[in-house]
Design an enzyme around this catalytic site. Structure first.
Site, PDB file in Angstrom:
ATOM      1  N   PRO A   2       0.820  -1.205   0.000  1.00 29.09           N
ATOM      2  CG  PRO A   2      -0.138  -1.191   2.080  1.00 29.09           C
ATOM      3  CD  PRO A   2       1.031  -1.712   1.348  1.00 29.09           C
ATOM      4  CD  GLU A   3       3.205   2.824  -4.255  1.00 30.30           C
ATOM      5  OE1 GLU A   3       3.356   3.992  -4.641  1.00 30.30           O
ATOM      6  OE2 GLU A   3       3.476   1.847  -4.958  1.00 30.30           O
TER       7      GLU A   3
END
Length: 261
Positions: A2-3
């Site tokens: 996840p960014e």
DNA sequence: CCGAAGACCTGCTGGC
DNA sequence: TGCCAGCAGGTCTTCG
């Protein structure tokens, strides 16, 4: 995994269900995800009320009536509300006065911590920093631009996907030296980062293998990727084959024609 | 200051 | 078919 867009989506999906909830009991079962004294952390959380939830870089900040719990999803971490399909690799359980929140993380690269110091060392938010300040910070550095974009103390929230996508949108080679970028190109990169992140949030992030929001829902920005994961495929702009190299130890995708050195 | 390499984990896949 | 090297959205430490 996840960014910034994925973490933002998780936070938004959780907020209506968590704010105002009381943690009745917590339990942690991974020495990697929760380093240190796990039962002490659980004891500290019991009885606390969740008063807010927000994102800072790729971190999730759970504001309690006393203190803040910080969650980083690492590569494969998920925060799941009850009703979302769970299964194996559950290393954190928060029993709430209404419902349950679970932390799932096959690779155990994520962290659940009490006031970690790393938060203080984060750089500015990419959607908040102005073009002047961004350009000044960027051009003050002699590092290559891709590794710099991955440096969370330079800018907080970009990861491998969105660094590659933003550099493509700006037409900048990933190995370009930051200090040698013109003011105009720095401004283009600033705008490209904003555009890519904003569009990705609108599409609820990129789900390539693991990422889902708090309800188990997938994102669909991956269908709009121009370079990430598209090695050998034609560039949407010019038709050249997308290339993949290694930079900062990470797979780095770019168009050799649109992103010249 | 900068970059490369290795470490931390598990699971999937592509090539032989 | 089956096995295993290599790779994965992240970050930290060490070393040159």
């Amino acid at each position: 995994m996840p960014e910034l867009p994925e973490v933002e989506t998780v936070v938004r999906s959780l907020a209506p269900h968590l704010i105002g909830r009381r943690i009745v009991q917590a339990a942690f079962t991974s020495k990697f995800v929760t380093p240190g004294n796990r039962s002490k952390l659980a004891a500290r959380l019991a009885g606390r009320t969740i008063v807010g939830i927000q994102r800072r870089g790729k971190f999730i900040l759970l504001a309690l009536d006393q203190g803040t719990l910080v969650v980083h999803l690492g590569m494969t971490g998920r925060l799941l509300l009850d009703g979302a399909p769970a299964g194996e690799h559950i290393y954190g359980v928060f029993a709430l006065d209404r419902g349950v929140l679970r932390y799932q993380d096959p690779r155990q690269f994520g962290r659940i911590e009490w006031n970690p110091r790393r938060i203080a060392r984060l750089g500015p938010e990419p959607l908040e920093i102005g073009v002047q300040e961004f350009s000044k910070r960027l051009r003050a550095r002699k590092a290559r631009v891709k590794p710099l974009l991955l440096d969370q103390s330079f800018l907080a929230g970009l990861g491998n996907i969105y660094a590659d996508e933003a550099l493509f949108a700006a037409g900048i080679h990933p190995l370009a030296v930051a200090s040698r970028l013109s003011a105009a190109r720095a401004a283009r990169l600033h705008q490209a980062i904003r555009d890519v992140l904003t569009l990705a949030i609108e599409h609820r992030g990129s789900s390539i293998s693991d990422y889902v929001d708090g309800h188990g829902g997938r994102g669909w920005f991956q269908v709009l990727h121009n370079v990430y994961g598209r090695e050998g495929q034609p560039c949407a702009r010019c038709g050249s084959a997308i290339r993949k190299i290694t930079a900062a130890g990470r797979g780095t995708h770019f168009c050799p024609n649109c992103q010249r050195r």
